[in-house]
Design a protein around this motif. Sequence first.
Motif, PDB file in Angstrom:
ATOM      1  N   PRO A   1       1.056  -1.431  -0.303  1.00  0.00           N
ATOM      2  CA  PRO A   1      -0.080  -0.084   0.002  1.00  0.00           C
ATOM      3  C   PRO A   1       0.938   1.526  -0.403  1.00  0.00           C
ATOM      4  CG  PRO A   1      -0.959  -1.532   1.334  1.00  0.00           C
ATOM      5  CD  PRO A   1       0.449  -2.052   1.231  1.00  0.00           C
ATOM      6  N   GLY A   2       1.725   1.130   0.535  1.00  0.00           N
ATOM      7  CA  GLY A   2       2.995   2.421   0.712  1.00  0.00           C
ATOM      8  C   GLY A   2       3.167   2.578  -0.718  1.00  0.00           C
ATOM      9  N   ALA A   3       3.906   1.840  -1.739  1.00  0.00           N
ATOM     10  CA  ALA A   3       4.169   2.280  -2.730  1.00  0.00           C
ATOM     11  C   ALA A   3       3.090   2.871  -3.375  1.00  0.00           C
ATOM     12  CB  ALA A   3       4.265   1.015  -3.517  1.00  0.00           C
ATOM     13  N   PHE A   4       2.174   1.880  -3.658  1.00  0.00           N
ATOM     14  CA  PHE A   4       0.588   2.905  -3.944  1.00  0.00           C
ATOM     15  C   PHE A   4       0.355   4.266  -3.869  1.00  0.00           C
ATOM     16  CE2 PHE A   4      -0.209  -1.494  -5.457  1.00  0.00           C
ATOM     17  CZ  PHE A   4      -0.876  -1.468  -6.646  1.00  0.00           C
ATOM     18  N   ILE A   5       0.572   4.496  -2.717  1.00  0.00           N
ATOM     19  CA  ILE A   5      -0.360   6.081  -2.018  1.00  0.00           C
ATOM     20  C   ILE A   5       1.439   6.986  -2.176  1.00  0.00           C
ATOM     21  CG2 ILE A   5       0.482   7.889   0.171  1.00  0.00           C
ATOM     22  CD1 ILE A   5      -0.528   4.519   1.440  1.00  0.00           C
ATOM     23  N   VAL A   6       3.294   6.243  -2.334  1.00  0.00           N
ATOM     24  CA  VAL A   6       3.883   6.767  -2.246  1.00  0.00           C
ATOM     25  C   VAL A   6       4.017   8.005  -4.084  1.00  0.00           C
ATOM     26  CG1 VAL A   6       6.188   7.331  -3.244  1.00  0.00           C
ATOM     27  CG2 VAL A   6       5.100   6.573  -1.001  1.00  0.00           C
ATOM     28  N   LEU A   7       3.586   6.868  -5.101  1.00  0.00           N
ATOM     29  CA  LEU A   7       3.227   6.804  -6.511  1.00  0.00           C
ATOM     30  C   LEU A   7       2.016   7.550  -6.456  1.00  0.00           C
ATOM     31  CD1 LEU A   7       3.410   6.204  -9.326  1.00  0.00           C
ATOM     32  CD2 LEU A   7       1.927   4.119  -9.090  1.00  0.00           C
ATOM     33  N   GLY A   8       0.798   7.940  -6.225  1.00  0.00           N
ATOM     34  CA  GLY A   8      -0.261   8.344  -6.529  1.00  0.00           C
ATOM     35  C   GLY A   8      -0.244  10.438  -6.176  1.00  0.00           C
ATOM     36  N   PHE A   9       1.067  10.218  -5.297  1.00  0.00           N
ATOM     37  CA  PHE A   9       1.297  12.053  -4.526  1.00  0.00           C
ATOM     38  C   PHE A   9       2.416  12.179  -5.603  1.00  0.00           C
ATOM     39  CE2 PHE A   9       0.386  11.233  -0.759  1.00  0.00           C
ATOM     40  CZ  PHE A   9      -0.244  12.161   0.227  1.00  0.00           C
ATOM     41  N   LEU A  10       3.273  11.685  -6.202  1.00  0.00           N
ATOM     42  CA  LEU A  10       4.331  11.370  -7.281  1.00  0.00           C
ATOM     43  C   LEU A  10       3.917  12.003  -8.578  1.00  0.00           C
ATOM     44  CD1 LEU A  10       6.644   9.058  -7.038  1.00  0.00           C
ATOM     45  CD2 LEU A  10       7.096  11.935  -6.469  1.00  0.00           C
ATOM     46  N   LEU A  11       2.674  11.052  -9.245  1.00  0.00           N
ATOM     47  CA  LEU A  11       1.759  11.705 -10.226  1.00  0.00           C
ATOM     48  C   LEU A  11       1.167  12.980  -9.872  1.00  0.00           C
ATOM     49  CD1 LEU A  11      -0.094   7.944 -10.849  1.00  0.00           C
ATOM     50  CD2 LEU A  11       1.955   8.991 -12.182  1.00  0.00           C
ATOM     51  N   ALA A  12       0.446  12.941  -8.970  1.00  0.00           N
ATOM     52  CA  ALA A  12       0.280  14.287  -8.399  1.00  0.00           C
ATOM     53  C   ALA A  12       0.915  15.437  -8.619  1.00  0.00           C
ATOM     54  CB  ALA A  12      -0.916  14.455  -7.396  1.00  0.00           C
ATOM     55  N   GLY A  13       1.637  15.312  -7.857  1.00  0.00           N
ATOM     56  CA  GLY A  13       3.476  16.513  -8.115  1.00  0.00           C
ATOM     57  C   GLY A  13       3.402  16.815 -10.072  1.00  0.00           C
ATOM     58  N   LYS A  14       3.424  15.595 -10.134  1.00  0.00           N
ATOM     59  CA  LYS A  14       4.221  16.249 -11.677  1.00  0.00           C
ATOM     60  C   LYS A  14       3.304  16.646 -13.027  1.00  0.00           C
ATOM     61  CE  LYS A  14       5.786  13.327 -15.772  1.00  0.00           C
ATOM     62  NZ  LYS A  14       5.244  14.401 -16.922  1.00  0.00           N
ATOM     63  N   ARG A  15       1.842  16.314 -12.319  1.00  0.00           N
ATOM     64  CA  ARG A  15       0.957  17.021 -12.910  1.00  0.00           C
ATOM     65  C   ARG A  15       0.855  18.036 -12.635  1.00  0.00           C
ATOM     66  NH1 ARG A  15       0.117  12.468 -14.638  1.00  0.00           N
ATOM     67  NH2 ARG A  15      -0.895  10.602 -14.612  1.00  0.00           N
ATOM     68  N   ILE A  16       0.666  18.751 -10.875  1.00  0.00           N
ATOM     69  CA  ILE A  16       0.954  20.107 -11.418  1.00  0.00           C
ATOM     70  C   ILE A  16       2.243  20.902 -11.653  1.00  0.00           C
ATOM     71  CG2 ILE A  16       1.241  21.661  -9.098  1.00  0.00           C
ATOM     72  CD1 ILE A  16      -0.227  19.681  -7.328  1.00  0.00           C
ATOM     73  N   VAL A  17       3.491  20.014 -11.806  1.00  0.00           N
ATOM     74  CA  VAL A  17       4.962  21.395 -12.812  1.00  0.00           C
ATOM     75  C   VAL A  17       4.413  21.015 -14.165  1.00  0.00           C
ATOM     76  CG1 VAL A  17       6.789  20.750 -12.830  1.00  0.00           C
ATOM     77  CG2 VAL A  17       5.872  19.642 -10.685  1.00  0.00           C
ATOM     78  N   ASP A  18       3.543  19.827 -14.568  1.00  0.00           N
ATOM     79  CA  ASP A  18       3.700  19.831 -16.137  1.00  0.00           C
ATOM     80  C   ASP A  18       2.529  21.574 -16.031  1.00  0.00           C
ATOM     81  OD1 ASP A  18       5.050  17.849 -16.626  1.00  0.00           O
ATOM     82  OD2 ASP A  18       3.658  16.529 -16.922  1.00  0.00           O
TER      83      ASP A  18
END
Length: 227
Positions: free
Chosen positions: A192-209
């Motif tokens: 579950p930690g892997a999914f949570i970290v990936l989710g935050f990273l995807l959200a962060g990349k969307r914000i940067v883009d």
Amino acid sequence: MSDPKLSKYFTAGLWDYNVAFVQMLALCPALAVTTSATNGLGMGLATTMVLMMTNGIIASMRHAISPEVRNPVMIGVIAGVVTLTDMMMNAWMHEMYKVLGLFIALIVTNCAVMGRAESFSSKNPVVPSILDGAGMGLGFTVALVIIGGIREILGSGTLFAQASLLLGENFHWLEMTIIPDFQGILLAILPPGAFIVLGFLLAGKRIVDRKIAERRAKTHGELVVLQ
């Protein structure tokens, strides 16, 4: 690499078409092996080597492979290269091989490898195909290292633990203790930690883009006004 077109083949996979963060491919190894940054680096480098070799081989054979047998031939090439990579890691990086284990062989089923072979190297010359494989592989490696690094820090308070097993004794300096005497957050190194970290990273990349797109639009608007 001085040719802008050639450099674009390489850089596209680092951010704009990142295998994990944009194309959402190869998420099985991205989530399964990234309990540490070292594991992510090892898996990423192995995948990069496979991508570069398979892309180059398939690009060189693209005119000799008929469409009817293209997929079986590509799968055979990928399987052969992965087998060679598996044997090399077993011989020269045995400790890391024991950690990654089955996931090295499963590179054969990695959607990113098959996807680049089908969509790019089967239609392009050798040099662009190798650069494409290198860029996609390194972009994937960066994604794995970031995910693994965050999970490792949260889970044990260290970063690049046992990196010397992968890179040699001269790389002991990479092994860091970020939070001394840290008991760790167990959730971070569980699935579950892997999914949570990936989710935050995807959200962060969307914000940067989005910020980059807004800045480009603003700059373009100012240029139009000036003209």
